[in-house]
Each structure stands twice: as C-alpha cells, then as structure tokens.
Scaffold this active site. Sequence first.
Site, PDB file in Angstrom:
ATOM      1  N   HIS A   1      -1.468   5.012   5.566  1.00  0.00           N
ATOM      2  CA  HIS A   1      -0.788   6.312   5.409  1.00  0.00           C
ATOM      3  C   HIS A   1      -1.535   7.147   4.376  1.00  0.00           C
ATOM      4  O   HIS A   1      -2.472   6.677   3.729  1.00  0.00           O
ATOM      5  CB  HIS A   1       0.675   6.116   4.989  1.00  0.00           C
ATOM      6  CG  HIS A   1       0.892   5.869   3.523  1.00  0.00           C
ATOM      7  ND1 HIS A   1       1.993   6.303   2.837  1.00  0.00           N
ATOM      8  CD2 HIS A   1       0.122   5.219   2.602  1.00  0.00           C
ATOM      9  CE1 HIS A   1       1.920   5.928   1.581  1.00  0.00           C
ATOM     10  NE2 HIS A   1       0.800   5.274   1.398  1.00  0.00           N
TER      11      HIS A   1
ATOM     12  N   HIS B   1      -5.139   5.393   3.012  1.00  0.00           N
ATOM     13  CA  HIS B   1      -5.170   4.048   2.422  1.00  0.00           C
ATOM     14  C   HIS B   1      -4.034   3.240   3.044  1.00  0.00           C
ATOM     15  O   HIS B   1      -3.251   3.774   3.828  1.00  0.00           O
ATOM     16  CB  HIS B   1      -5.040   4.117   0.891  1.00  0.00           C
ATOM     17  CG  HIS B   1      -3.736   4.675   0.429  1.00  0.00           C
ATOM     18  ND1 HIS B   1      -3.461   6.021   0.416  1.00  0.00           N
ATOM     19  CD2 HIS B   1      -2.599   4.071   0.014  1.00  0.00           C
ATOM     20  CE1 HIS B   1      -2.233   6.231  -0.011  1.00  0.00           C
ATOM     21  NE2 HIS B   1      -1.679   5.053  -0.257  1.00  0.00           N
TER      22      HIS B   1
ATOM     23  N   HIS C   1      -1.048  -0.237   2.806  1.00  0.00           N
ATOM     24  CA  HIS C   1      -0.227  -1.147   2.004  1.00  0.00           C
ATOM     25  C   HIS C   1       0.298  -2.264   2.892  1.00  0.00           C
ATOM     26  O   HIS C   1       0.461  -2.082   4.104  1.00  0.00           O
ATOM     27  CB  HIS C   1       1.010  -0.436   1.429  1.00  0.00           C
ATOM     28  CG  HIS C   1       0.715   0.703   0.520  1.00  0.00           C
ATOM     29  ND1 HIS C   1       0.382   0.534  -0.806  1.00  0.00           N
ATOM     30  CD2 HIS C   1       0.709   2.040   0.736  1.00  0.00           C
ATOM     31  CE1 HIS C   1       0.194   1.706  -1.370  1.00  0.00           C
ATOM     32  NE2 HIS C   1       0.380   2.649  -0.454  1.00  0.00           N
TER      33      HIS C   1
ATOM     34  N   HIS D   1       0.837  -2.018  11.599  1.00  0.00           N
ATOM     35  CA  HIS D   1      -0.545  -1.705  11.995  1.00  0.00           C
ATOM     36  C   HIS D   1      -0.691  -0.318  12.618  1.00  0.00           C
ATOM     37  O   HIS D   1      -1.488  -0.123  13.533  1.00  0.00           O
ATOM     38  CB  HIS D   1      -1.128  -2.795  12.908  1.00  0.00           C
ATOM     39  CG  HIS D   1      -1.502  -4.013  12.128  1.00  0.00           C
ATOM     40  ND1 HIS D   1      -0.572  -4.885  11.635  1.00  0.00           N
ATOM     41  CD2 HIS D   1      -2.703  -4.464  11.728  1.00  0.00           C
ATOM     42  CE1 HIS D   1      -1.186  -5.845  10.972  1.00  0.00           C
ATOM     43  NE2 HIS D   1      -2.480  -5.610  10.991  1.00  0.00           N
TER      44      HIS D   1
ATOM     45  N   CYS E   1      -3.709   9.121  -3.679  1.00  0.00           N
ATOM     46  CA  CYS E   1      -2.828   8.758  -2.552  1.00  0.00           C
ATOM     47  C   CYS E   1      -2.772   9.823  -1.470  1.00  0.00           C
ATOM     48  O   CYS E   1      -2.113   9.634  -0.445  1.00  0.00           O
ATOM     49  CB  CYS E   1      -1.427   8.446  -3.055  1.00  0.00           C
ATOM     50  SG  CYS E   1      -1.451   7.179  -4.321  1.00  0.00           S
TER      51      CYS E   1
ATOM     52  N   GLU F   1       6.034  -1.074  -2.014  1.00  0.00           N
ATOM     53  CA  GLU F   1       4.657  -0.820  -1.567  1.00  0.00           C
ATOM     54  C   GLU F   1       3.644  -1.610  -2.385  1.00  0.00           C
ATOM     55  O   GLU F   1       2.481  -1.687  -2.028  1.00  0.00           O
ATOM     56  CB  GLU F   1       4.342   0.672  -1.519  1.00  0.00           C
ATOM     57  CG  GLU F   1       4.282   1.360  -2.839  1.00  0.00           C
ATOM     58  CD  GLU F   1       3.681   2.748  -2.705  1.00  0.00           C
ATOM     59  OE1 GLU F   1       3.986   3.448  -1.738  1.00  0.00           O
ATOM     60  OE2 GLU F   1       2.889   3.100  -3.586  1.00  0.00           O
TER      61      GLU F   1
END
Length: 123
Positions: free
Chosen positions: A14, A27, A29, A67, A23, A112
């Site tokens: 995201h 990237h 998580h 995914h 952010c 996260e």
Amino acid sequence: MYHLTIQTHFAAAHNLLNYDGDCENLHGHNWKVEVTVKTSTLDDAGLGIDFKILKKKTNKVMDFLDHKYLNDLEPFKGVSTSSERISKYVFDELVDDLQGSGVIVERVTVWESDNACASYTAD
Ligand SMILES: Nc1nc2c(c(=O)[nH]1)N=C([C@H](O)[C@H](O)COP(=O)(O)OP(=O)(O)OP(=O)(O)O)CN2
Ligand SMILES: [Zn+2]
C-alpha cells in the site's frame, strides 16, 4: 457478556495518500488482525461462537486483502489505506456476515508492525 478474540493476518502492499513522508511510497506490511466479538448466549457446546467459524469468516475478508495492492481495491478507491481504514473495513464486513447471529462485533485491531496498531469499534 462473553468476549471472544481471534487473530489472523494478511500481507499486502500500500501507500498512504496526502502523507508527507516515506509512507507515501509503495511499501508493504504483514498486518496482524485481531477480532473481538461479544455475546450473552452460549450454544449447547458452551461456545459463544466457534473460534473456527469466526476465523473462517475473518479469513474470507483476509483473502480479499492478501497479496494485493490495497489502494487498487474498490473499497479503498481514492482514500488513504491506513490501518485505521483497514480496521473499519474488516469490522464492517464482519458485521454484515454476523448479522442475525446474536454475535456482536466489538473491536477490530490491525497491527502494521509489532509496535503500532489501529482499532475500530462501533462507538
Ligand atoms: N495512524 C497511522 N499512522 C501511520 C500509519 C497508519 O496506518 N496509521 N501508517 C504508516 C505507514 O503505513 C508506514 O508504513 C508505517 O511507518 P512507520 O511507523 O515509520 O513504520 P516503521 O516500521 O518504519 O517504524 P520505525 O519505528 O520508524 O522503524 C505511518 N503512520
Ligand atoms: Zn505502511
């Protein structure tokens, strides 16, 4: 009142929108998701809701997120895919699924990382 909690997880990519920092870049998580429900009644086996059933319902939601690039998914179109937004999305999906079962979704917490999470509750 009985309070039952299960944990599950999903991995996804995201980026935050309108965010001044790293952010805002793509990237990922491994999000841990914790769901707490409440009920005042138990079935003949003494269960508020079978953990297996609650996990299965939650994992149906995880399958939709797992995914994926979250920003591309319809429920998050045009909004920033923060843990806050994800927790509300999971909460709303479970409320729909558990409608009429006597089991109330109390809280969804989305971690996260090991040290940062956001939760959504009805109030
Ligand atoms: N309230 C929120 N704050 C932030 C969220 C969020 O969902 N809700 N998300 C992010 C980003 O997704 C980011 O990936 C997290 O960044 P950060 O906290 O910096 O994570 P790190 O693992 O890099 O932590 P460090 O302790 O700085 O190494 C940001 N904020
Ligand atoms: Zn992030």
